[in-house]
Write a protein that holds these residues in place. Structure first.
Motif, PDB file in Angstrom:
ATOM      1  N   LEU A 105      10.097  14.192  -5.919  1.00  0.00           N
ATOM      2  CA  LEU A 105       9.789  13.327  -4.773  1.00  0.00           C
ATOM      3  C   LEU A 105      11.059  12.686  -4.267  1.00  0.00           C
ATOM      4  CD1 LEU A 105       6.684  11.040  -4.504  1.00  0.00           C
ATOM      5  CD2 LEU A 105       8.897  10.201  -3.742  1.00  0.00           C
ATOM      6  N   MET A 106      11.266  12.735  -2.957  1.00  0.00           N
ATOM      7  CA  MET A 106      12.488  12.212  -2.347  1.00  0.00           C
ATOM      8  C   MET A 106      12.157  11.303  -1.165  1.00  0.00           C
ATOM      9  SD  MET A 106      14.165  15.954  -2.572  1.00  0.00           S
ATOM     10  CE  MET A 106      12.477  16.552  -2.704  1.00  0.00           C
ATOM     11  N   SER A 107      12.801  10.148  -1.150  1.00  0.00           N
ATOM     12  CA  SER A 107      12.559   9.179  -0.079  1.00  0.00           C
ATOM     13  C   SER A 107      13.826   8.355   0.156  1.00  0.00           C
ATOM     14  CB  SER A 107      11.390   8.263  -0.467  1.00  0.00           C
ATOM     15  OG  SER A 107      11.033   7.418   0.601  1.00  0.00           O
ATOM     16  N   PRO A 108      14.869   8.975   0.725  1.00  0.00           N
ATOM     17  CA  PRO A 108      16.146   8.270   0.870  1.00  0.00           C
ATOM     18  C   PRO A 108      16.172   7.221   1.979  1.00  0.00           C
ATOM     19  CG  PRO A 108      16.300  10.468   1.789  1.00  0.00           C
ATOM     20  CD  PRO A 108      14.958  10.388   1.125  1.00  0.00           C
ATOM     21  N   TYR A 109      15.348   7.392   2.998  1.00  0.00           N
ATOM     22  CA  TYR A 109      15.315   6.425   4.103  1.00  0.00           C
ATOM     23  C   TYR A 109      13.861   6.109   4.448  1.00  0.00           C
ATOM     24  CZ  TYR A 109      20.249   7.442   4.651  1.00  0.00           C
ATOM     25  OH  TYR A 109      21.591   7.592   4.417  1.00  0.00           O
ATOM     26  N   ILE A 110      13.586   4.841   4.616  1.00  0.00           N
ATOM     27  CA  ILE A 110      12.224   4.381   4.893  1.00  0.00           C
ATOM     28  C   ILE A 110      12.273   3.441   6.089  1.00  0.00           C
ATOM     29  CG2 ILE A 110      10.206   3.172   3.956  1.00  0.00           C
ATOM     30  CD1 ILE A 110      11.356   3.886   1.146  1.00  0.00           C
ATOM     31  N   GLY A 111      11.478   3.733   7.085  1.00  0.00           N
ATOM     32  CA  GLY A 111      11.478   2.921   8.295  1.00  0.00           C
ATOM     33  C   GLY A 111      10.490   1.778   8.232  1.00  0.00           C
ATOM     34  N   GLY A 112      10.608   0.966   7.207  1.00  0.00           N
ATOM     35  CA  GLY A 112       9.715  -0.173   7.030  1.00  0.00           C
ATOM     36  C   GLY A 112       8.550   0.162   6.129  1.00  0.00           C
ATOM     37  N   GLY A 113       8.182  -0.792   5.308  1.00  0.00           N
ATOM     38  CA  GLY A 113       7.063  -0.582   4.396  1.00  0.00           C
ATOM     39  C   GLY A 113       6.196  -1.822   4.239  1.00  0.00           C
ATOM     40  N   PHE A 114       6.834  -2.966   3.929  1.00  0.00           N
ATOM     41  CA  PHE A 114       6.139  -4.256   3.761  1.00  0.00           C
ATOM     42  C   PHE A 114       5.033  -4.188   2.711  1.00  0.00           C
ATOM     43  CE2 PHE A 114       7.299  -3.987   8.381  1.00  0.00           C
ATOM     44  CZ  PHE A 114       8.434  -4.765   8.291  1.00  0.00           C
ATOM     45  N   GLY A 115       5.111  -3.240   1.784  1.00  0.00           N
ATOM     46  CA  GLY A 115       4.073  -3.072   0.773  1.00  0.00           C
ATOM     47  C   GLY A 115       3.099  -1.958   1.087  1.00  0.00           C
ATOM     48  N   GLY A 116       3.053  -1.515   2.327  1.00  0.00           N
ATOM     49  CA  GLY A 116       2.128  -0.462   2.709  1.00  0.00           C
ATOM     50  C   GLY A 116       2.515   0.908   2.183  1.00  0.00           C
ATOM     51  N   LYS A 117       3.767   1.040   1.707  1.00  0.00           N
ATOM     52  CA  LYS A 117       4.236   2.318   1.179  1.00  0.00           C
ATOM     53  C   LYS A 117       4.628   2.193  -0.299  1.00  0.00           C
ATOM     54  CE  LYS A 117       5.866   3.807   5.733  1.00  0.00           C
ATOM     55  NZ  LYS A 117       7.055   4.027   6.598  1.00  0.00           N
ATOM     56  N   LEU A 118       3.972   1.259  -0.992  1.00  0.00           N
ATOM     57  CA  LEU A 118       4.251   1.103  -2.413  1.00  0.00           C
ATOM     58  C   LEU A 118       3.799   2.322  -3.218  1.00  0.00           C
ATOM     59  CD1 LEU A 118       3.319  -2.635  -3.063  1.00  0.00           C
ATOM     60  CD2 LEU A 118       5.570  -1.593  -3.341  1.00  0.00           C
TER      61      LEU A 118
ATOM     62  N   THR B 263      -4.908   3.594   5.707  1.00  0.00           N
ATOM     63  CA  THR B 263      -4.035   3.076   4.660  1.00  0.00           C
ATOM     64  C   THR B 263      -4.478   1.668   4.270  1.00  0.00           C
ATOM     65  OG1 THR B 263      -2.391   2.163   6.195  1.00  0.00           O
ATOM     66  CG2 THR B 263      -2.168   4.484   5.587  1.00  0.00           C
ATOM     67  N   THR B 264      -3.600   0.930   3.617  1.00  0.00           N
ATOM     68  CA  THR B 264      -3.971  -0.392   3.105  1.00  0.00           C
ATOM     69  C   THR B 264      -3.659  -1.491   4.119  1.00  0.00           C
ATOM     70  OG1 THR B 264      -1.818  -0.725   2.058  1.00  0.00           O
ATOM     71  CG2 THR B 264      -3.515   0.390   0.767  1.00  0.00           C
ATOM     72  N   HIS B 265      -4.175  -2.682   3.845  1.00  0.00           N
ATOM     73  CA  HIS B 265      -3.936  -3.833   4.713  1.00  0.00           C
ATOM     74  C   HIS B 265      -3.989  -5.101   3.874  1.00  0.00           C
ATOM     75  CE1 HIS B 265      -8.286  -3.969   4.304  1.00  0.00           C
ATOM     76  NE2 HIS B 265      -8.250  -5.214   4.730  1.00  0.00           N
ATOM     77  N   ARG B 266      -3.551  -6.219   4.453  1.00  0.00           N
ATOM     78  CA  ARG B 266      -3.714  -7.507   3.795  1.00  0.00           C
ATOM     79  C   ARG B 266      -5.134  -7.995   4.055  1.00  0.00           C
ATOM     80  NH1 ARG B 266       0.312 -11.107   2.558  1.00  0.00           N
ATOM     81  NH2 ARG B 266       1.633 -10.798   4.392  1.00  0.00           N
ATOM     82  N   PRO B 267      -5.915  -8.253   2.994  1.00  0.00           N
ATOM     83  CA  PRO B 267      -7.310  -8.632   3.219  1.00  0.00           C
ATOM     84  C   PRO B 267      -7.471 -10.075   3.677  1.00  0.00           C
ATOM     85  CG  PRO B 267      -6.836  -8.511   0.872  1.00  0.00           C
ATOM     86  CD  PRO B 267      -5.603  -8.049   1.581  1.00  0.00           C
ATOM     87  N   ALA B 268      -8.552 -10.315   4.385  1.00  0.00           N
ATOM     88  CA  ALA B 268      -8.885 -11.661   4.845  1.00  0.00           C
ATOM     89  C   ALA B 268      -9.226 -12.557   3.664  1.00  0.00           C
ATOM     90  CB  ALA B 268     -10.062 -11.596   5.814  1.00  0.00           C
ATOM     91  N   THR B 269      -9.076 -13.856   3.860  1.00  0.00           N
ATOM     92  CA  THR B 269      -9.446 -14.821   2.827  1.00  0.00           C
ATOM     93  C   THR B 269     -10.237 -15.978   3.421  1.00  0.00           C
ATOM     94  OG1 THR B 269      -7.496 -16.268   3.031  1.00  0.00           O
ATOM     95  CG2 THR B 269      -7.305 -14.367   1.560  1.00  0.00           C
TER      96      THR B 269
END
Length: 734
Positions: free
Chosen positions: A235-248, A281-287
């Motif tokens: 698996l290779m991922s040298p450059y990531i255009g933003g993740g903020f946790g969504g690509k963990l 994909t994932t999201h931050r859930p409501a509280t």
């Protein structure tokens, strides 16, 4: 290397390169458009085909039938993958729902088919020809409805319930009390680069070029999903255009690309189309959060209670919004509880500062409301309840805690003393002007992290680690670490990241990446220094590495000479031995915001923002500042505009694109300032650093909300603070 005693003086402390505001070494690639992101890697493998994902049109139920005939006959189609022909798929450790649905559907836009074709347009056209008949089932989509059925949810490290003292009695007896409920909405990561992957098989071995923050985690999940061993996956991922946790972790794009490549017998590239990303994909859930504070008349907190409800799919996890309340303020009697309701919405999971970001949105408004009841300045109220020990485990002190210094420094720089304590007192033409503040808190955990370093005959040091760079500056701070340790200029260091063939690192996430990964590089460089001195016949104990030379006593030899016969290679990991258990590792800060609110329309404009951060040694002030102002901007979005609107009838996020889901931009915030307090933390790592990229978002939304209240006298507890929540209550200023 075992890190189990506080860091002493070491080569990093020279601060010739570490700690300097150096430009990002990969910056030219990104600004010229030549950095190879996952979907753009046309050169890594020939004959790439295109995959297009079809998402479920229902949120819960079953696929009754799927007619693929027209799609198979469409021009250019090479293969179609569905649950029926994909073979047996496992479930990874880090995903709640299956990444390929069928016949059971677990959430809206769950992937149900992949069409592989010669061109992207052909794949998209054919996917539109697939006819799916669904048998919908009733689902739960509104957090408020199943709230009473929510159950305790936690882990050994973060238990659902925490109680110290006798909260109920102390709250009932308190001279001044607050009991208020706050809500935060579902939010999307909305990163620029979509989830994208290229997959290619060579026999039973899979190569995957993807956009992913945590390489080792994702190799493991791909292996579990596909039923193959981890050593079969590269698996290779040298450059990531933003993740903020969504690509963990891996998502549907990676799994579907791998399945599509196997079915089509050629490499396949897949990018989740933007309208699919928000639900797939994932999201931050409501509280829903209830805060109860009790205090003496002089402002000493005697009771602090925080209950939080969130929702997720079955087997999901709660949004841990009470965690900062367990650590931030003193108070003898404490009660915090996490409750999780089962919802059939897309998976809720980590988004920048999970737990603390939404938790501080509630806690820091409550602190302001309580300060007003007490007749105290909100900064003074926070300072009176500061602590140097864990309030729930007094035997455990904080490794470093400069919260009070952050508050005082920020107040002086921001001009807090000029603020009108009474709301609705400041005007600038048609604008009502207000100032607000909030404390900032974020944990700073550490994780085992490894690296490999090489020295060649030209004196070039190459670093290899599977650490990733999600726009945070990992390439640069890792290069700075190696350059400082080996005594070479930055241009003599080559950094290679994001490859599963490299030693396993901490990865990017949880505010543990920078400190842990650079500490791993430090450990590897210590071994390389030993190899160099051994090769050169120098005394390792007193050898100094500087200016491309190695000096010991009266001798000085070029570093490159150590590798003139053969490349020297060293590898090691940093393993943390428990200092983080004996002491609480945390970062602290303070946010200050000035807003203008249009007296007639209730339009809110942020005028200026200030963040003061105490986050250990700052490895690169330039990239750290960039991280903090980005986080501040995200916090402003959370306060004012960001909300995934839930269709509670059909169970999906309605505004699932960047037209309907609004995010703030540069023009929304004309002035941002960041101050880093001078701090080193020898208990955190040999780098004496911590994380900072998530601290910058914690408390920002509350500071905006508090500023709006100061401007208008309207207290909004339901985020985001949109015009409709202000208009009817706006003061009469005619």
């Amino acid at each position: 290397m075992k890190f189990d005693t506080p860091a002493a003086t070491n080569p990093i402390d020279r601060l010739k390169i570490v700690g300097q505001p150096l430009d990002r070494i990969e910056g030219p690639l990104k600004t010229t458009g030549t950095a190879p992101y996952a979907y753009e890697r046309h050169d890594v493998v020939p004959n790439q085909a295109y995959g297009h994902v079809l998402g479920s049109a229902i949120a819960k139920g079953r696929i009754a039938s799927m007619d693929l005939a027209a799609a198979k006959a469409a021009p250019g189609v090479l293969a179609i993958v569905t649950a029926e022909n994909a073979g047996k798929l496992g479930k990874g450790e880090y995903n709640t729902a299956k990444l390929l649905g069928g016949p059971e559907i677990e959430h809206y836009h769950q992937a149900v088919a992949l069409v592989v074709a010669e061109t992207f347009e052909q794949a998209r056209h054919a996917a539109e020809l697939i006819k799916v008949q669904y048998a919908p089932a009733k689902g739960a989509y509104d957090l408020a409805a199943p709230r009473d059925k929510a159950k305790p949810a936690g882990t050994d490290d973060e238990p659902a319930d925490s109680a110290v003292g006798a909260f109920d009695g102390a709250f009932a007896a308190a001279a001044v009390t607050l009991d208020a409920t706050y809500t935060t909405p579902d939010q999307a990561h909305a990163m620029m680069e979509p989830h994208a992957s290229i997959a290619a098989w060579d026999g039973d071995k899979l190569s995957l070029w993807t956009s992913n923050q945590m390489i080792a985690w994702s190799v493991g999940d791909m292996a579990k999903t596909l039923g193959i061993s981890k050593d079969k996956i590269h698996l290779m991922s040298p450059y990531i255009g933003g993740g903020f946790g969504g690509k963990l972790w891996v998502r549907a794009d990676a799994v579907m690309a791998a399945l599509g490549a196997r079915a089509a017998k050629r490499p396949v590239k897949v990018a989740l189309q933007r309208p699919l990303m928000f639900n797939n994909t994932t999201h931050r859930p409501a509280t829903i959060q209830r805060l109860r504070l009790g205090a003496t008349k002089d402002g000493t907190i005697t009771a602090i209670g925080h209950d939080s409800w969130s929702g997720d799919l079955p087997d999901g996890k709660p949004e841990t919004a009470v965690m900062q309340t367990r650590l931030l303020y003193a108070g003898a009697n404490r009660l915090t509880r996490l409750r999780l309701a089962v919802l059939d919405l897309p998976e809720g999971n980590s988004m920048r500062a999970p737990g603390e970001a939404p938790g501080m949105m509630a806690l820091e408004i409550a602190m302001d409301e309580m300060a007003e009841k007490l007749g105290l300045d909100p900064i003074e109220f926070r300072i009176r309840n500061d602590t140097q020990v864990d309030p729930e485990k007094p035997e455990r002190s904080f490794s470093q805690r400069q919260l009070t210094e952050c508050l005082k420094t920020g107040a002086e720089r921001f001009g807090w003393s000029a603020r009108k304590a009474q709301p609705k007192q400041a005007r600038d033409g048609r604008w009502l002007v207000g100032r607000g503040m909030a404390a900032a808190y974020r944990g700073s955990p550490v994780i085992k992290s490894g690296a490999r370093v090489r020295l060649d005959a030209k004196g070039t040091v190459t670093v290899e680690t599977d650490m990733t760079d999600i726009g945070t500056g990992s390439y640069t701070i890792i290069a700075q670490t190696a350059a400082e340790m080996m005594g070479v200029p930055l241009d003599k260091v080559v950094v290679k990241l994001g490859d599963s063939a490299f030693p396993v690192s901490a990865g990017s996430g949880g505010q543990f990446g920078a400190n842990s990964a650079t500490a791993g590089v430090y450990a590897a460089c210590v071994k390389l220094r030993e190899a160099v001195t051994g090769k050169l016949g120098l005394n390792a104990a007193n050898a100094q590495f500087a200016d491309g030379q190695v000096r010991s006593g009266e001798r000085s030899i070029a570093l490159a000479d150590a590798a003139k016969d053969a490349e020297l290679v060293a590898e090691d990991s940093i393993e943390f031995g428990g200092l983080d258990k004996k002491h609480q590792l945390s970062t602290f800060g303070a946010h200050f915001v000035e807003v203008g609110v249009d007296a007639a329309t209730a339009e809110v404009r942020i005028r200026r923002m200030l963040a003061v951060c105490a986050a250990g040694r700052i490895l690169n002030p330039k990239s750290a500042r960039s991280q903090v102002i980005g986080a501040m901007t995200m916090g402003a979005g959370a306060a004012l505009i960001e909300e995934l609107a839930v269709d509670t009838r059909h169970g999906f996020f309605v505004n699932h694109d960047l037209v309907g889901y609004e995010v703030p931009v540069h023009a929304d915030i004309p002035h941002q300032e960041v101050i880093f307090l001078d701090e080193t933390d020898p208990l955190s790592s040999p780098m004496k650093a911590k994380g900072v990229g998530e601290l910058g978002i914690c408390g920002v939304a509350a500071a905006v909300a508090n500023a709006i209240y100061n401007a208008t006298g309207v207290r909004v507890r339901d985020y985001p603070i949109t015009l409709d929540k202000l208009l009817e209550k706006m003061p009469d200023v005619g």
